[in-house]
Scaffold this active site. Structure first.
Site, short mmCIF file in Angstrom:
data_model
loop_
_atom_site.label_atom_id
_atom_site.label_comp_id
_atom_site.label_asym_id
_atom_site.label_seq_id
_atom_site.Cartn_x
_atom_site.Cartn_y
_atom_site.Cartn_z
N ASP A 152 -0.28 5.18 0.74
CA ASP A 152 -0.54 6.24 1.70
C ASP A 152 -0.55 5.74 3.13
OD1 ASP A 152 -1.18 8.78 0.08
OD2 ASP A 152 -2.36 7.23 -0.92
N ASP A 158 0.85 -1.18 0.00
CA ASP A 158 0.00 0.00 0.00
C ASP A 158 0.90 1.24 0.00
OD1 ASP A 158 -2.43 1.63 0.48
OD2 ASP A 158 -1.51 1.93 2.45
#
Length: 596
Positions: free
Chosen positions: A170, A168
């Site tokens: 952010d 991932d």
């Protein structure tokens, strides 16, 4: 040329009885060529005297036609067979093209238009409905082709002794804000924040709503370049983000400028098909036994067994994940950081006050999560290949190609979905945890991230105090639960940092460095024990009515305050903090653009 097992569709009226095979083995047939006749039972409407209609049973004869063209191979049915349901294979056909890879309604192998649907209801575009490619929304393959691709990829990874890591973006490996003040700080070396933000990256993206574009400011999590360099030796890296494709590509240029770690293995919300959940089957529809995930959100993965949840990275305090506005709100254990007048501030870990006059940010960002995460990933990798070697599934990948085609290539392989939960369950097994003053007010404890997270490591979470508790995780010491626990020497009263350290390192770390000192509070203890003085009660009984009313109000307030002492944290204390911490920044047309 490819062999296809032709199966019966759901549109037939089952059960059916095969009457006669109409085509011999080796015959070349075209689309809609009759293959066999069959009988089926149904009811028909008959008209009797006076135009009376009745339903009567009947047995009818029908012809099954080939939905594709090819050469007839081996029949798997014979005359007299009764077939009860759809999906039964009837014959093997050798096709010139199986149309196993399709793009925008056309076969990517032979160029045939596959959007046409004839009277039979069969549509060749449905033969390739698996979307397993990262950055292409119109490309799909058949399940057989998906299995072939994944098998080949798995054999390559096993030969190189690698696993797969889905990353991932952010708040996992970067943190982003759109606050234009960051741009101003970056331009001014005399600004007190300059040392902390001088290595913040920036880029601008345009969209239909704002042709001028927005400026994004990106802080890379400390140690990321070294993390990617080392972990890429053990894992094949993929990006999976809920951000847009343009945003993800801009971030990948920052964290992987040469494309040597991720390449084009980037899946965004533009291709994922789901704006609220992430799903490994979107990338690996056949097998996820080699796949590990790192993400700061567990809920978007429905707490998959493949997930390693990381502690969120928050450099710009109060901003959160700017790409999560459409996701369910995260159930965090508590708020971190603060804001001032709705303007972004820098994390306490960014020690601007310690920056030298030359701009050297001494200890500017003390986050060590990636170093800890690397150790965990190495342990998972080593555990997998110990199991792989012990089972001796394959001495060499070439042996797999010698196996019979009917054998499942995954048979006997270790599975990350089994290995990681087993590793985690042993960490806090036997630990009984009670929270105090840390969980959001009114939250369902069973749905809070830290509770789900801790339970996955074997901890038992209780909601009320008892002597079975081994660790009381408290944000402050002035709560009833803390006072209760302080009476028992076997209960460790610790800060949340202890639990987060255990969960982050996958280790049951000693609690001694995280103990909260609880001052003696005899008055509070007496109230807990129910030994309050009867003298006060007698005095209260002699008060006049007005004083009684005042006393009732004071008592109510005291009880409310006592309850609040042990209530869980609420974001409602400051509407600005709540707006930024819970909702995140909202991008609008009037966001100023930094002049960089």
């Amino acid at each position: 040329m490819a062999d296809t097992n032709l199966t019966l569709p759901w549109t037939l009226r089952y059960p059916i009885t095969i009457v006669q095979l109409l085509v011999a083995t080796g015959t070349e047939i075209g689309k809609n060529t009759p293959l066999f006749t069959y009988r089926y039972k149904t009811t028909i409407t008959q008209t009797r005297d006076l135009n009376e209609e009745i339903e009567v049973p009947a047995e009818l004869l029908a012809v099954f036609e080939s939905p594709v063209e090819g050469t007839v191979g081996k029949w798997t049915i014979q005359e007299g067979d009764v077939i009860e349901q759809a999906g039964h294979a009837v014959v093997t056909l050798t096709e010139a093209c199986p149309h196993a890879v399709q793009f925008a309604g056309m076969c990517a192998l032979c160029g045939k238009d596959l959007t046409f649907q004839d009277y039979s209801g069969y549509q060749e575009s449905e033969r390739a409905n698996v979307k397993m490619f990262h950055n292409t929304s119109g490309l799909a393959v058949s399940m057989e082709e998906a299995e072939r691709i994944e098998k080949k990829s798995a054999m390559t990874l096993l030969a190189a002794r690698k696993l797969i890591l889905v990353v991932d973006l952010d708040q996992t490996v970067i943190h982003t804000t759109v606050d234009p003040l960051i741009g101003e700080w970056k331009k001014d070396p005399t600004n007190s924040h300059y040392a902390a933000v001088k290595d913040v990256y920036s880029f601008s993206l345009q969209d239909a709503a704002n042709p001028r574009g927005y400026w994004y400011y990106v802080k890379v999590r400390p140690g990321l370049p070294e993390f990617l360099a080392r972990i890429s030796q053990l894992y094949e890296l993929h990006i999976y983000t809920m951000a847009t494709k343009s945003y993800a590509r801009a971030i990948s240029k920052i964290i992987d400028p040469d494309g040597k770690y991720f390449g084009d293995r980037i899946l965004t919300r533009d291709e994922s098909g789901n704006l609220e959940q992430k799903n490994l089957q979107r990338l690996f529809p056949v097998d996820t036994s080699l796949v590990t995930i790192i993400d700061d959100r567990g809920d978007v993965w429905k707490w998959s067994a493949n997930l390693i949840k990381v502690i969120p990275y928050e450099f710009f305090v109060g901003i959160g994940d700017i790409n999560s506005r459409f996701l369910p709100k995260a159930q965090d254990v508590k708020a971190t950081g603060s804001t001032s007048g709705g303007t972004v501030t820098i994390s306490d870990d960014a020690d601007v006050d310690n920056a030298s006059e030359s701009g050297d940010p001494s200890g500017a960002d003390k986050d060590h999560e990636l170093h800890t995460l690397e150790n965990v990933l190495v342990r998972v990798h080593d555990k997998y290949y110990v199991a792989y070697d012990d089972r001796k599934v394959l001495e060499k990948p070439v042996n797999m190609r010698k196996r019979k085609r009917t054998m499942d290539w995954r048979e006997g392989l270790p599975d990350i979905k089994v290995i990681m939960p087993e590793m985690k369950r042993n960490v806090l097994n036997g630990t009984v945890i009670l929270f105090s003053g840390t969980i959001p007010l009114g939250a369902n404890v069973d749905t809070v991230d830290v509770v789900i997270w801790a339970r996955s490591f074997g901890a038992t979470i209780v909601k009320e105090f008892s002597t079975d508790v081994t660790h009381l995780v408290a944000e402050r010491v002035g709560t009833k639960k803390v006072q209760q626990a302080s009476r028992y020497s076997h209960i460790k009263i610790v800060s949340p940092a202890w639990l987060y350290t255990c969960l982050s390192t996958w280790t049951n770390v000693p609690a001694d460095d995280y103990i909260l000192e609880v001052p003696e509070n005899s008055a509070f203890d007496a109230e807990i024990d129910g030994d309050a003085s009867n003298d006060k009660k007698d005095t209260d009984a002699d008060d006049d009515d007005d004083n009684d009313d005042d006393h009732d109000k004071d008592s109510d307030r005291d009880r409310s305050e006592e309850s609040d002492d042990d209530s869980d944290f609420s974001f409602d204390e400051d509407p600005v903090v709540r707006s930024l911490l819970v909702d995140g920044p909202v991008l609008t047309d009037d966001v100023p653009v930094a002049n960089l």
